[in-house]
Write a protein that holds these residues in place. Structure first.
Motif, PDB file in Angstrom:
ATOM      1  N   VAL A  38       0.822  -1.209   0.000  1.00  0.00           N
ATOM      2  CA  VAL A  38       0.000   0.000   0.000  1.00  0.00           C
ATOM      3  C   VAL A  38       0.861   1.267   0.000  1.00  0.00           C
ATOM      4  O   VAL A  38       0.602   2.201  -0.751  1.00  0.00           O
ATOM      5  CB  VAL A  38      -0.951   0.005   1.220  1.00  0.00           C
ATOM      6  CG1 VAL A  38      -1.788   1.283   1.236  1.00  0.00           C
ATOM      7  CG2 VAL A  38      -1.853  -1.213   1.200  1.00  0.00           C
ATOM      8  N   PHE A  39       1.889   1.266   0.849  1.00  0.00           N
ATOM      9  CA  PHE A  39       2.729   2.476   0.960  1.00  0.00           C
ATOM     10  C   PHE A  39       3.983   2.393   0.082  1.00  0.00           C
ATOM     11  O   PHE A  39       4.929   3.151   0.265  1.00  0.00           O
ATOM     12  CB  PHE A  39       3.145   2.703   2.424  1.00  0.00           C
ATOM     13  CG  PHE A  39       1.972   2.789   3.374  1.00  0.00           C
ATOM     14  CD1 PHE A  39       0.936   3.686   3.134  1.00  0.00           C
ATOM     15  CD2 PHE A  39       1.912   1.994   4.506  1.00  0.00           C
ATOM     16  CE1 PHE A  39      -0.149   3.776   4.008  1.00  0.00           C
ATOM     17  CE2 PHE A  39       0.839   2.077   5.385  1.00  0.00           C
ATOM     18  CZ  PHE A  39      -0.195   2.968   5.132  1.00  0.00           C
ATOM     19  N   GLU A  40       3.965   1.469  -0.850  1.00  0.00           N
ATOM     20  CA  GLU A  40       5.136   1.153  -1.663  1.00  0.00           C
ATOM     21  C   GLU A  40       5.900   2.373  -2.195  1.00  0.00           C
ATOM     22  O   GLU A  40       7.104   2.514  -1.995  1.00  0.00           O
ATOM     23  CB  GLU A  40       4.702   0.268  -2.827  1.00  0.00           C
ATOM     24  CG  GLU A  40       5.810   0.013  -3.826  1.00  0.00           C
ATOM     25  CD  GLU A  40       5.668  -1.340  -4.500  1.00  0.00           C
ATOM     26  OE1 GLU A  40       4.522  -1.776  -4.711  1.00  0.00           O
ATOM     27  OE2 GLU A  40       6.711  -1.944  -4.795  1.00  0.00           O
ATOM     28  N   ASN A  41       5.152   3.273  -2.855  1.00  0.00           N
ATOM     29  CA  ASN A  41       5.823   4.400  -3.514  1.00  0.00           C
ATOM     30  C   ASN A  41       6.545   5.297  -2.538  1.00  0.00           C
ATOM     31  O   ASN A  41       7.583   5.866  -2.845  1.00  0.00           O
ATOM     32  CB  ASN A  41       4.816   5.227  -4.309  1.00  0.00           C
ATOM     33  CG  ASN A  41       4.267   4.430  -5.463  1.00  0.00           C
ATOM     34  OD1 ASN A  41       4.909   3.476  -5.904  1.00  0.00           O
ATOM     35  ND2 ASN A  41       3.072   4.784  -5.914  1.00  0.00           N
ATOM     36  N   LYS A  42       5.945   5.432  -1.353  1.00  0.00           N
ATOM     37  CA  LYS A  42       6.570   6.318  -0.376  1.00  0.00           C
ATOM     38  C   LYS A  42       7.707   5.636   0.359  1.00  0.00           C
ATOM     39  O   LYS A  42       8.664   6.269   0.772  1.00  0.00           O
ATOM     40  CB  LYS A  42       5.522   6.801   0.615  1.00  0.00           C
ATOM     41  CG  LYS A  42       4.751   7.915  -0.032  1.00  0.00           C
ATOM     42  CD  LYS A  42       3.563   8.336   0.742  1.00  0.00           C
ATOM     43  CE  LYS A  42       2.767   9.289  -0.117  1.00  0.00           C
ATOM     44  NZ  LYS A  42       1.362   9.265   0.202  1.00  0.00           N
ATOM     45  N   LEU A  43       7.558   4.319   0.530  1.00  0.00           N
ATOM     46  CA  LEU A  43       8.601   3.584   1.243  1.00  0.00           C
ATOM     47  C   LEU A  43       9.890   3.503   0.429  1.00  0.00           C
ATOM     48  O   LEU A  43      10.985   3.543   0.980  1.00  0.00           O
ATOM     49  CB  LEU A  43       8.117   2.159   1.535  1.00  0.00           C
ATOM     50  CG  LEU A  43       7.417   1.939   2.857  1.00  0.00           C
ATOM     51  CD1 LEU A  43       6.785   0.558   2.875  1.00  0.00           C
ATOM     52  CD2 LEU A  43       8.410   2.067   4.014  1.00  0.00           C
ATOM     53  N   ASP A  44       9.736   3.385  -0.861  1.00  0.00           N
ATOM     54  CA  ASP A  44      10.891   3.143  -1.711  1.00  0.00           C
ATOM     55  C   ASP A  44      12.056   4.115  -1.490  1.00  0.00           C
ATOM     56  O   ASP A  44      13.161   3.678  -1.186  1.00  0.00           O
ATOM     57  CB  ASP A  44      10.459   3.116  -3.170  1.00  0.00           C
ATOM     58  CG  ASP A  44      11.305   2.151  -3.955  1.00  0.00           C
ATOM     59  OD1 ASP A  44      12.209   2.626  -4.649  1.00  0.00           O
ATOM     60  OD2 ASP A  44      11.100   0.924  -3.816  1.00  0.00           O
ATOM     61  N   PRO A  45      11.797   5.433  -1.618  1.00  0.00           N
ATOM     62  CA  PRO A  45      12.935   6.360  -1.415  1.00  0.00           C
ATOM     63  C   PRO A  45      13.500   6.295   0.005  1.00  0.00           C
ATOM     64  O   PRO A  45      14.710   6.470   0.194  1.00  0.00           O
ATOM     65  CB  PRO A  45      12.329   7.740  -1.696  1.00  0.00           C
ATOM     66  CG  PRO A  45      10.862   7.567  -1.651  1.00  0.00           C
ATOM     67  CD  PRO A  45      10.571   6.140  -1.973  1.00  0.00           C
ATOM     68  N   VAL A  46      12.624   6.050   0.973  1.00  0.00           N
ATOM     69  CA  VAL A  46      13.095   5.995   2.360  1.00  0.00           C
ATOM     70  C   VAL A  46      13.981   4.763   2.566  1.00  0.00           C
ATOM     71  O   VAL A  46      15.037   4.842   3.198  1.00  0.00           O
ATOM     72  CB  VAL A  46      11.896   5.986   3.343  1.00  0.00           C
ATOM     73  CG1 VAL A  46      12.395   6.057   4.765  1.00  0.00           C
ATOM     74  CG2 VAL A  46      10.959   7.146   3.059  1.00  0.00           C
ATOM     75  N   LEU A  47      13.563   3.628   2.010  1.00  0.00           N
ATOM     76  CA  LEU A  47      14.371   2.409   2.118  1.00  0.00           C
ATOM     77  C   LEU A  47      15.738   2.623   1.476  1.00  0.00           C
ATOM     78  O   LEU A  47      16.758   2.193   2.001  1.00  0.00           O
ATOM     79  CB  LEU A  47      13.653   1.229   1.446  1.00  0.00           C
ATOM     80  CG  LEU A  47      12.454   0.665   2.194  1.00  0.00           C
ATOM     81  CD1 LEU A  47      11.726  -0.358   1.335  1.00  0.00           C
ATOM     82  CD2 LEU A  47      12.877   0.016   3.512  1.00  0.00           C
ATOM     83  N   ARG A  48      15.748   3.319   0.346  1.00  0.00           N
ATOM     84  CA  ARG A  48      17.022   3.594  -0.323  1.00  0.00           C
ATOM     85  C   ARG A  48      17.951   4.403   0.567  1.00  0.00           C
ATOM     86  O   ARG A  48      19.148   4.175   0.611  1.00  0.00           O
ATOM     87  CB  ARG A  48      16.798   4.367  -1.617  1.00  0.00           C
ATOM     88  CG  ARG A  48      16.506   3.499  -2.784  1.00  0.00           C
ATOM     89  CD  ARG A  48      16.162   4.367  -3.985  1.00  0.00           C
ATOM     90  NE  ARG A  48      15.245   3.657  -4.852  1.00  0.00           N
ATOM     91  CZ  ARG A  48      15.635   2.725  -5.706  1.00  0.00           C
ATOM     92  NH1 ARG A  48      16.908   2.438  -5.816  1.00  0.00           N
ATOM     93  NH2 ARG A  48      14.760   2.087  -6.446  1.00  0.00           N
ATOM     94  N   ARG A  49      17.356   5.363   1.238  1.00  0.00           N
ATOM     95  CA  ARG A  49      18.205   6.205   2.096  1.00  0.00           C
ATOM     96  C   ARG A  49      18.736   5.437   3.294  1.00  0.00           C
ATOM     97  O   ARG A  49      19.866   5.628   3.721  1.00  0.00           O
ATOM     98  CB  ARG A  49      17.430   7.442   2.568  1.00  0.00           C
ATOM     99  CG  ARG A  49      17.560   8.585   1.596  1.00  0.00           C
ATOM    100  CD  ARG A  49      17.019   9.849   2.177  1.00  0.00           C
ATOM    101  NE  ARG A  49      17.916  10.472   3.120  1.00  0.00           N
ATOM    102  CZ  ARG A  49      17.614  11.602   3.748  1.00  0.00           C
ATOM    103  NH1 ARG A  49      16.458  12.201   3.537  1.00  0.00           N
ATOM    104  NH2 ARG A  49      18.462  12.141   4.590  1.00  0.00           N
ATOM    105  N   VAL A  50      17.883   4.585   3.853  1.00  0.00           N
ATOM    106  CA  VAL A  50      18.296   3.863   5.056  1.00  0.00           C
ATOM    107  C   VAL A  50      19.231   2.691   4.729  1.00  0.00           C
ATOM    108  O   VAL A  50      20.234   2.493   5.405  1.00  0.00           O
ATOM    109  CB  VAL A  50      17.063   3.355   5.837  1.00  0.00           C
ATOM    110  CG1 VAL A  50      17.483   2.436   6.967  1.00  0.00           C
ATOM    111  CG2 VAL A  50      16.280   4.524   6.375  1.00  0.00           C
ATOM    112  N   HIS A  51      18.888   1.928   3.697  1.00  0.00           N
ATOM    113  CA  HIS A  51      19.666   0.724   3.409  1.00  0.00           C
ATOM    114  C   HIS A  51      20.601   0.889   2.209  1.00  0.00           C
ATOM    115  O   HIS A  51      21.364  -0.014   1.888  1.00  0.00           O
ATOM    116  CB  HIS A  51      18.732  -0.458   3.140  1.00  0.00           C
ATOM    117  CG  HIS A  51      17.877  -0.832   4.319  1.00  0.00           C
ATOM    118  ND1 HIS A  51      18.394  -1.391   5.457  1.00  0.00           N
ATOM    119  CD2 HIS A  51      16.551  -0.706   4.540  1.00  0.00           C
ATOM    120  CE1 HIS A  51      17.412  -1.601   6.323  1.00  0.00           C
ATOM    121  NE2 HIS A  51      16.285  -1.187   5.786  1.00  0.00           N
ATOM    122  N   GLY A  52      20.492   2.028   1.523  1.00  0.00           N
ATOM    123  CA  GLY A  52      21.290   2.211   0.314  1.00  0.00           C
ATOM    124  C   GLY A  52      20.721   1.400  -0.844  1.00  0.00           C
ATOM    125  O   GLY A  52      21.325   1.293  -1.907  1.00  0.00           O
TER     126      GLY A  52
END
Ligand SMILES: [Zn+2]
Ligand SMILES: [Zn+2]
Lengths: 192, 357
Positions: free
Chosen positions: A122-136
């Protein structure tokens, strides 16, 4: 992992000294005997405090509840994403929520946790950039569960074999290529 | 051993002083976060759903195959234990402090040797934890991997091809793996090198934290190094990365120890003799003071100053001197003063066979 500034690390080191020439940065009265080094997102800050001010800052809170800090920073990052989106879209609409469990993005921004596995979609689009920042990175490359993973591992294996096949053909190793082709066929039969 | 032995015995697997690199590394830990599909994550679950998850895990861990491969796993609901007993599980690093905050519909599963413990309904439905003495992270990972496979035979994990193992907090998503190594770094602290190391490590997606700190410092010079990144790397890569870094820290600590042993031997020996005097004669001892002395004792083993002192014994003292364990020994609640006095007594008893060389 990507190289460069994408790593996210949150580190806190606490050192203490018996005597110090330095004055506490907060109260400017007592000697600073506690030295905190904090590194968040590669930015280093050093703080020198007296015993009393350090206690007040709850310095060891980080030491005892490490996940708490990670979670909060995650929620902060997510908040920034939401804030950015809200500026673009109309306000007043019901916040985005998960149809499975009812969790809203506002709740996520508050607690830094999701409601159920479905929330990830559900929150896929918003999670994506955040995951990139946290996990690279935002794509899993590790273990796949044998049973609940279903045919994922087989499909991945077939993909790898197909790459190998192409390489064999390029090198004109036709015997090897035919072996690989047989392997692929037998794996494809397993998936059905 | 049963859960009752676990909470009555200060000894546990990870403190055996015989693991690889035990002069610097205390223990290696792997933690896997897993969730069962079709259920909300624990913080968003109803009591009824929480009970169902508990039941499902109880069935899964009692499988004959698990017993054959891993050994019998004992399932205990947290509210079957007293508050002090739950705190002892924290002191022995078998569960997290967060797990015992609310004991309702939560459980712990432990193997007889305490090398495996599974928290049920903590932040995720399952937190599989393996803990071995010394630097043996690969072995610890392969143990956790095996248990994970066995549990997955009967439990439906929530897994997505793209995101991996789905966890309640996105900081764990992907592999759900947190690997950590607990180290004792007295000489890096003495020479103020720890800050430099931490700075370097942060660029590798790893974190360092002081351990056993209650006030403002990391008492006893114990530090924990762990991975922060759980996505985009395989489990093997994460483990290998951490092992490489740990080995470097171990070798730096050893190098500095050697220099200090050579250059400042009288100063160090004085410190160890003082710690010995303190531990042998004090009648009141706070846990901070005990940890500081324990740290010096570990160096004392290296220097060969004290006879009969082993890593095993020193590690045992870490648990023995924790507050909840003391209360369990006493069988009642203790005031801080009573704790300090009992702590001093237990330490003296434990050291009765240790002599100055
Ligand atoms: Zn101050
Ligand atoms: Zn949901």
């Amino acid at each position: 992992m990507e190289k460069g500034g994408n790593y996210w690390g949150c580190i806190l080191v606490i050192q203490s000294s018996n005597k110090s020439e330095m004055l506490c940065e907060k109260c400017q009265k007592k000697p600073a005997t506690v030295h905190l080094t904090k590194i968040v997102n590669g930015n280093k800050t050093e703080t020198n405090l007296c015993e009393v001010c350090a206690q007040a800052e709850n310095a060891m809170g980080f030491g005892w509840k490490p996940d708490w800090m990670l979670q909060n920073i995650f929620a902060d990052l997510f908040n920034q994403t939401i804030a950015g989106n809200q500026a673009l879209s109309d306000t007043g609409a019901r916040p985005v929520h998960c149809e499975q469990c009812g969790f809203t993005e506002t709740q996520f921004a508050k607690v830094g946790k999701l409601g159920c596995p479905k929330c990830y979609t559900v929150f896929e689009n918003k999670l994506d950039p955040v995951l990139r920042r946290v996990h690279g990175n935002s794509v899993h490359t590790g273990k796949i569960p044998r049973r609940t993973g279903g045919t994922i591992s087989l499909r991945k294996e077939i993909e790898a074999l197909k790459r190998e096949l192409q390489a064999a053909v390029d090198r004109e190793e036709y015997e090897r290529a035919s072996e690989i082709r047989d392997k692929i066929r037998s794996l494809e039969n397993k998936i059905g | 051993m049963s859960i009752k032995d676990t909470v009555n015995n200060a000894r546990t697997k990870w403190m055996e002083g015989t693991g690889p690199d035990h002069d610097v590394v205390i223990s290696s830990r792997i933690r896997l976060a897993r969730n069962i599909s079709g259920y909300p994550f624990p913080h968003f679950m109803s009591e009824e759903e929480a009970g169902e998850v508990l039941h499902a895990v109880k069935l899964a861990v009692s499988s004959k195959e698990i017993e054959k491969v891993i050994g019998a796993l004992e399932f205990t609901e947290l509210n079957e234990l007293t508050a002090v007993e739950r705190q002892i599980l924290v002191e022995k690093h078998l569960v997290s402090p967060q797990h015992i905050e609310n004991p309702v519909n939560r459980a712990v599963v432990i193997t007889p040797d305490e090398s495996v413990s599974i928290m049920v309904n903590e932040e995720d439905h399952l937190r599989i934890q393996c803990l071995l003495p010394g630097l043996q992270l690969e072995e610890t990972w392969s143990l956790a991997d095996k248990i994970d496979d066995l549990l997955e035979k009967t439990l439906d994990y929530s897994f997505s091809e793209k995101r991996g193992y789905l966890t309640s907090c996105p900081t764990n998503v992907g592999t759900g793996l947190r690997a950590s190594v607990m180290m004792h770094l007295p000489c890096l602290v003495m020479t103020k090198q720890v800050g430099k190391i931490v700075n370097t490590i942060s660029h590798l997606g790893l974190a360092v934290r002081g351990y056993y700190g209650e006030g403002t410092e990391a008492y006893g010079n114990f530090f924990q190094v762990s991975n922060q990144v759980t996505m985009g790397q395989t489990e093997e890569e994460i483990v290998k990365n951490l092992v490489t870094v740990s080995k470097q820290i171990v070798s730096q600590e050893r190098t500095i120890r050697e220099v200090i042993f050579k250059e400042s031997k009288p100063y160090l020996e004085d410190r160890i003799y003082r710690a010995f005097g303190n531990m042998n004669y004090a009648r009141m001892m706070t846990s901070e003071e005990a940890l500081k002395n324990i740290s010096d004792f570990r160096l004392g083993i290296e220097l060969g100053v004290l006879k009969g002192l082993t890593y095993d014994l020193v590690n045992e003292l870490i648990i023995l001197t924790r507050p909840a364990f003391l209360m369990k020994k006493a069988g009642r609640n203790l005031t801080p003063e009573e704790r300090d006095s009992l702590r001093a007594l237990l330490i003296r008893e434990k050291l009765s066979k240790v002599r100055i060389n």
